[in-house]
Write a protein that holds these residues in place. Structure first.
Motif, short mmCIF file in Angstrom:
data_model
loop_
_atom_site.label_atom_id
_atom_site.label_comp_id
_atom_site.label_asym_id
_atom_site.label_seq_id
_atom_site.Cartn_x
_atom_site.Cartn_y
_atom_site.Cartn_z
N GLY A 1 0.20 4.60 -6.53
CA GLY A 1 -1.09 5.11 -6.10
C GLY A 1 -0.89 6.26 -5.15
O GLY A 1 -0.14 6.16 -4.17
N VAL A 2 -1.54 7.40 -5.43
CA VAL A 2 -1.36 8.60 -4.63
C VAL A 2 -2.72 9.08 -4.10
O VAL A 2 -3.75 8.91 -4.76
CB VAL A 2 -0.70 9.74 -5.45
CG1 VAL A 2 0.71 9.34 -5.85
CG2 VAL A 2 -1.53 10.07 -6.69
N PRO A 3 -2.73 9.69 -2.91
CA PRO A 3 -4.00 10.17 -2.33
C PRO A 3 -4.38 11.53 -2.86
O PRO A 3 -4.50 12.51 -2.12
CB PRO A 3 -3.67 10.22 -0.83
CG PRO A 3 -2.21 10.53 -0.78
CD PRO A 3 -1.60 9.83 -1.97
N ASP B 1 -5.08 6.58 -5.58
CA ASP B 1 -5.00 5.34 -4.82
C ASP B 1 -6.35 4.63 -4.68
O ASP B 1 -6.42 3.40 -4.72
CB ASP B 1 -4.37 5.57 -3.44
CG ASP B 1 -5.08 6.65 -2.62
OD1 ASP B 1 -6.02 7.30 -3.14
OD2 ASP B 1 -4.70 6.85 -1.45
N VAL B 2 -7.42 5.40 -4.55
CA VAL B 2 -8.74 4.77 -4.42
C VAL B 2 -9.17 4.16 -5.75
O VAL B 2 -9.82 3.11 -5.78
CB VAL B 2 -9.78 5.77 -3.89
CG1 VAL B 2 -11.13 5.09 -3.72
CG2 VAL B 2 -9.33 6.36 -2.56
N ALA C 1 -5.14 -1.31 -3.15
CA ALA C 1 -4.49 -0.40 -4.10
C ALA C 1 -3.26 -1.05 -4.72
O ALA C 1 -2.98 -0.87 -5.91
CB ALA C 1 -4.10 0.90 -3.40
N LEU C 2 -2.51 -1.82 -3.94
CA LEU C 2 -1.35 -2.54 -4.49
C LEU C 2 -1.79 -3.52 -5.56
O LEU C 2 -1.14 -3.67 -6.60
CB LEU C 2 -0.60 -3.28 -3.38
CG LEU C 2 0.24 -2.45 -2.42
CD1 LEU C 2 0.90 -3.35 -1.39
CD2 LEU C 2 1.31 -1.66 -3.18
N ALA C 3 -2.91 -4.21 -5.33
CA ALA C 3 -3.42 -5.16 -6.32
C ALA C 3 -3.82 -4.44 -7.60
O ALA C 3 -3.52 -4.90 -8.71
CB ALA C 3 -4.61 -5.93 -5.75
#
Length: 404
Positions: free
Chosen positions: A146-148, A189-190, A363-365
């Motif tokens: 996940g990236v911002p 990420d969002v 985000a990890l989930a």
């Protein structure tokens, strides 16, 4: 092109694995009844899966008259996936088994060197997470990062990521694939946080939801009908660029976004300094507000008013079942409690607004859910057009106890 016999075999295998994944421990007879396959076909497939180490027996059925049947479940540790949450200040990695359980996790400050150095850090951290927990690297089959920012499918570049320099000029997934030798997917990420909240807390209940993240920046992940909405260019949910708050026609608003300029971390600290001449970080501003500091309260009320307008704008267009507010700032219940009455002041109907349950692991989930689905498809449905295996989530309480 797949021949018909191979296509049929893949469809059959996929159906059996989906049944065991969703309802295990389960008997072969129950799998046959659920899939419509013959008991002999199911027995052959289950035996093959057991021989290859993908399923295992975990006892027998109880309470039935007559012979008790052997029941099976997926072997959790047969393979692992990596889920990575890359932020401007921290990078967090979790290794999860086939049930979604977190078996290892590490977090460290994000390198400020940018570009390929960030890719190198993620690759190293995934491997260190494995070795530090005595996990064989070969067990890890898929990684989701996940990236911002907004990943470009054609180039692998991550655009609109001002907090991490240089990632807009490197092929992120390709470079990470070279370092790890496994399939690597890169997602906003969002968006992953929205998928994580849906997967673990609202699946089948509220399949139309928006996850609004407020922290260093502000963005939204949109899930409609249980599916992530990315938009034509992958930039759906960039609500920081909604044209209110700061002047949307100023040049700075084309980089940071008019709404983000008045509602994220920098806005909170700057506004408090303007009112008091004192520098405080965001947690300190919240603490000051709780202690009765009128200026701190004013700052948070201003942010809440802008966020309420963003929620109303989203609800007016999408009409979600709920809006989940998360991120390092958004997850604060003090802020959520200020946002709700502001919404009521400017919108004619009720909007369900909830604080994030998963917090900084949303985000990890979401990354875990995507990685597990891709892994199951690769293992058990390879080449099957439109294949999809839905992996049930771990229990929220158990998941949060497993992570640090």
């Amino acid at each position: 092109m797949l021949d018909q016999s191979n296509l049929s075999r893949r469809m059959t295998l996929s159906s059996v694995v989906q049944a065991i994944t969703s309802y295990g421990p389960i008997s072969r007879a129950s799998v046959a009844k659920m899939t419509g396959l013959s008991k002999q076909t199911v027995s052959e497939i289950v035996s093959s899966l057991e021989k290859d180490g993908w399923v295992q027996t975990v006892g027998r059925t109880e309470g039935n008259v007559g012979r008790r049947a052997v029941v099976y479940e997926i072997v959790p540790e047969a393979a692992l996936v990596a889920s990575v949450d890359l932020g401007g200040t921290k990078v967090r990695t979790a290794l999860c088994d086939l049930t979604g359980k977190v078996v290892a996790e590490m977090v460290e400050p994000t390198t400020q060197s940018g570009g390929e150095a960030v890719v190198d850090q993620i690759g190293r951290l995934i491997l260190e997470t494995a070795t530090s927990h005595n996990i064989e690297q070969e067990k890890i089959r898929v990684a989701v990062v996940g990236v911002p920012g907004v990943p470009e499918a054609e180039t692998g570049h991550v655009k609109m990521a001002p907090n991490i320099k240089g990632v807009d000029a490197v092929n992120f997934p390709e470079l990470l694939n070279e370092r790890l030798g496994i399939e690597v997917l890169v997602e906003n990420d969002v968006n992953l946080a929205a998928l994580g909240e849906h997967w673990m807390t609202h699946q089948g209940d509220k399949d139309d939801l928006v996850y609004l993240s407020i922290g260093t920046g502000i963005g939204a992940g949109v899930v409609i009908g249980g599916k992530l909405v990315r938009g034509a260019s992958g930039a759906a949910g960039e609500v920081g660029f909604l044209p209110f708050g700061a002047d949307p026609f100023e040049e700075d608003s084309k980089t940071t976004g008019a709404l983000e300029r008045v509602s994220a971390t920098q806005a909170i600290t700057s506004h408090y300094f303007q009112l008091t001449g004192t520098n405080k970080n965001v947690p300190a501003v919240f603490d000051a507000a709780l202690a009765g500091d009128a200026h701190a309260k004013q700052v948070l009320e201003t942010v809440a008013s802008y966020i309420a307008r963003a929620v109303v704008a989203i609800a007016s267009v999408i009409d979600p079942a709920c809006v989940i507010i998360g991120g390092s700032i958004g997850a604060r219940e003090e802020l959520v409690s200020l946002i709700k009455p502001e919404i009521d002041r400017c919108f004619p109907r009720s909007i369900s607004v909830e604080p994030s349950i998963l917090g900084n692991h949303a985000a990890l989930a979401g990354g875990t859910s995507i990685a597990l689905s891709r892994l199951h498809i690769a293992l058990f449905s390879g080449g099957l057009p439109g294949a999809q295996i839905v992996v049930p989530p771990p229990h929220v309480k158990t998941y949060l106890e497993d992570v640090t």
